[in-house]
Design a protein around this motif. Sequence first.
Motif, mmCIF file in Angstrom:
data_model
loop_
_atom_site.group_PDB
_atom_site.id
_atom_site.type_symbol
_atom_site.label_atom_id
_atom_site.label_comp_id
_atom_site.label_asym_id
_atom_site.label_seq_id
_atom_site.Cartn_x
_atom_site.Cartn_y
_atom_site.Cartn_z
ATOM 1 N N SER A 117 -13.025 7.862 4.396
ATOM 2 C CA SER A 117 -14.098 7.607 3.437
ATOM 3 C C SER A 117 -15.190 6.707 4.001
ATOM 4 C CB SER A 117 -13.532 6.981 2.163
ATOM 5 O OG SER A 117 -12.962 5.696 2.433
ATOM 6 N N SER A 118 -14.864 5.872 4.985
ATOM 7 C CA SER A 118 -15.877 4.985 5.547
ATOM 8 C C SER A 118 -15.400 4.409 6.872
ATOM 9 C CB SER A 118 -16.207 3.833 4.585
ATOM 10 O OG SER A 118 -15.145 2.895 4.549
ATOM 11 N N TYR A 119 -16.359 3.921 7.647
ATOM 12 C CA TYR A 119 -16.033 3.279 8.920
ATOM 13 C C TYR A 119 -15.168 2.048 8.692
ATOM 14 C CZ TYR A 119 -16.734 0.418 13.117
ATOM 15 O OH TYR A 119 -16.529 -0.374 14.228
ATOM 16 N N THR A 120 -15.512 1.266 7.656
ATOM 17 C CA THR A 120 -14.761 0.042 7.366
ATOM 18 C C THR A 120 -13.319 0.358 7.014
ATOM 19 O OG1 THR A 120 -16.816 -0.923 6.501
ATOM 20 C CG2 THR A 120 -14.767 -2.080 6.015
ATOM 21 N N ALA A 121 -13.118 1.364 6.181
ATOM 22 C CA ALA A 121 -11.753 1.756 5.806
ATOM 23 C C ALA A 121 -10.958 2.189 7.035
ATOM 24 C CB ALA A 121 -11.794 2.875 4.772
ATOM 25 N N SER A 128 -13.539 -3.937 -0.958
ATOM 26 C CA SER A 128 -13.276 -2.691 -1.691
ATOM 27 C C SER A 128 -12.827 -1.559 -0.782
ATOM 28 C CB SER A 128 -14.537 -2.259 -2.457
ATOM 29 O OG SER A 128 -15.540 -1.770 -1.564
ATOM 30 N N ARG A 129 -13.105 -1.665 0.511
ATOM 31 C CA ARG A 129 -12.719 -0.623 1.467
ATOM 32 C C ARG A 129 -11.274 -0.778 1.953
ATOM 33 N NH1 ARG A 129 -17.174 0.737 -0.190
ATOM 34 N NH2 ARG A 129 -18.931 1.488 1.078
ATOM 35 N N GLU A 130 -10.700 -1.959 1.735
ATOM 36 C CA GLU A 130 -9.336 -2.222 2.192
ATOM 37 C C GLU A 130 -8.353 -1.324 1.427
ATOM 38 O OE1 GLU A 130 -6.835 -6.217 3.418
ATOM 39 O OE2 GLU A 130 -8.102 -6.256 1.639
ATOM 40 N N GLY A 131 -7.573 -0.578 2.171
ATOM 41 C CA GLY A 131 -6.611 0.322 1.550
ATOM 42 C C GLY A 131 -7.186 1.663 1.128
ATOM 43 N N ALA A 132 -8.474 1.885 1.375
ATOM 44 C CA ALA A 132 -9.114 3.148 1.007
ATOM 45 C C ALA A 132 -8.808 4.216 2.046
ATOM 46 C CB ALA A 132 -10.620 2.952 0.862
#
Length: 204
Positions: A133-137, A125-129
């Motif tokens: 917004s987040s470390y993963t994004a 869900s973080r891909e392309g965010a």
Amino acid sequence: MNQQQISQLSWPDSQLLPAIVQHAISGKVLMQGYMNPDALQHTLQSGNVTFFSRSKQRLWTKGESSGHTLQLVSIDSDCDSDSLLVLALPQGPTCHVGTETCWHDNDANSPQLAFLYDLEQVIKSREGADPKSSYTASLFTKGVKRIAQKVGEEGVESALAAMAGDREELKNEAADLLFHLLVLLRSQQLELADVIAILKQRHR
């Protein structure tokens, strides 16, 4: 399940066998229903899990109204041939109240390794965010080179912690390693299930 296995099922007088539905990847138990011979055949032919509804007194395909179907992976019977285990991939929440399972998403009732599947879904869900917004994004924005570098760093740090005999540090570094490995797999459109398939193949 083939026709020979179906013929060996021990149908009671009611012609209803309990059918436990389990997530084919995470292992979470999603729901229980009942199947008669027609429901079982319809499930196998359509690929969507179908039950016999005792309240409606008819065949009922899960998700026929909501669209939240259960995509069939496999069906097997127990040692007494009087109950069914259905492995499926849910297309949305399974429970009518909107939760993933009919046990209200209680972590205490979930297999521990199911958390890795849940984590994969969060990473996806973080891909392309928005990278803010987040470390993963932000990792996805930096690209595969940076993600791969993090996997290498965490792998080395895990090894060093083990060599030092620091069990607490090893647990922390191993957690970081697993997380970044999942991100790396996702960046290449792969999942943990793809890796597990290779391990199972090697095990055979």
